[in-house]
Design a protein around this motif. Structure first.
Motif, short mmCIF file in Angstrom:
data_model
loop_
_atom_site.label_atom_id
_atom_site.label_comp_id
_atom_site.label_asym_id
_atom_site.label_seq_id
_atom_site.Cartn_x
_atom_site.Cartn_y
_atom_site.Cartn_z
N GLY A 35 8.65 0.79 9.58
CA GLY A 35 9.98 0.45 10.07
C GLY A 35 10.25 0.96 11.48
N ASP A 36 11.49 1.37 11.71
CA ASP A 36 11.91 1.80 13.04
C ASP A 36 11.30 3.14 13.44
N GLY A 37 10.94 3.94 12.48
CA GLY A 37 10.37 5.26 12.77
C GLY A 37 8.86 5.21 12.85
N PRO A 38 8.23 6.35 12.64
CA PRO A 38 6.77 6.39 12.70
C PRO A 38 6.14 5.67 11.50
N VAL A 39 4.89 5.26 11.65
CA VAL A 39 4.14 4.69 10.54
C VAL A 39 3.82 5.86 9.61
N ILE A 40 4.26 5.75 8.33
CA ILE A 40 4.17 6.89 7.41
C ILE A 40 4.03 6.37 5.98
N ALA A 41 3.37 7.17 5.15
CA ALA A 41 3.24 6.84 3.72
C ALA A 41 3.40 8.14 2.94
N TRP A 42 4.23 8.09 1.88
CA TRP A 42 4.52 9.28 1.09
C TRP A 42 3.78 9.25 -0.23
N PHE A 43 3.40 10.43 -0.70
CA PHE A 43 2.81 10.60 -2.02
C PHE A 43 3.23 11.95 -2.55
N LYS A 44 2.92 12.22 -3.82
CA LYS A 44 3.34 13.48 -4.43
C LYS A 44 2.13 14.28 -4.90
N LYS A 51 0.81 -1.22 0.00
CA LYS A 51 0.00 0.00 0.00
C LYS A 51 0.85 1.27 0.00
N GLY A 52 2.17 1.10 0.25
CA GLY A 52 3.05 2.26 0.31
C GLY A 52 3.28 2.75 1.73
N ILE A 53 3.00 1.92 2.71
CA ILE A 53 3.14 2.31 4.12
C ILE A 53 4.45 1.78 4.68
N SER A 54 5.22 2.67 5.29
CA SER A 54 6.46 2.29 5.96
C SER A 54 6.16 2.05 7.44
#
Length: 129
Positions: free
Chosen positions: A107-116, A102-105
């Motif tokens: 990982g070790d940091g916050p749950v985040i998803a990037w778009f443009k 879905k494009g969701i990270s």
């Protein structure tokens, strides 16, 4: 010290087409956006009383960093809703920012998803904990 007092502090970023930006930020993101007499847009963001100015630049180059982070309670729900509105999320295959399908990270940091945005500037939805 001097007597300098800042009356207003606000962010700006450029796009290559104000009409496309207006349509994206109002239509896809459902944000309050105003057109100004100076041929700019004011993005009225909740919690930011000054707004953010978006201006058109002929030789615009997209930011290589995230210009806006939208805090949400549930990134997955936000991604699902924005995807249904036609927003495409970035995919990263490796490293600490690796994303799921879905494009969701997550990982070790916050749950985040990037778009443009249509001008290629990076935006994100990020989980507020």
């Amino acid at each position: 010290m001097g007597t300098l007092t800042f009356q207003k502090v606000f962010n700006t970023f450029s796009v290559d087409d104000l009409d496309k930006a207006f349509d994206f930020y109002t239509g896809k993101l459902n944000l309050d956006v105003s057109r100004t007499p100076m041929n700019t847009l004011t993005l009225n963001i909740p919690g930011n009383q000054n707004g953010m100015m978006i201006y058109e630049k002929d030789n615009h180059e997209p930011a290589t960093y995230t210009v806006l982070n939208f805090g949400v309670k549930d990134v997955e729900a936000a991604v699902d809703e924005l995807t249904a509105r036609g927003v495409v999320f970035e995919q990263y295959d490796n490293g600490p920012l690796k994303t799921d399908k879905k494009g969701i990270s997550r990982g070790d940091g916050p749950v985040i998803a990037w778009f443009k945005d249509p001008a290629g500037n990076f935006l994100s939805v990020i989980e507020n904990n």
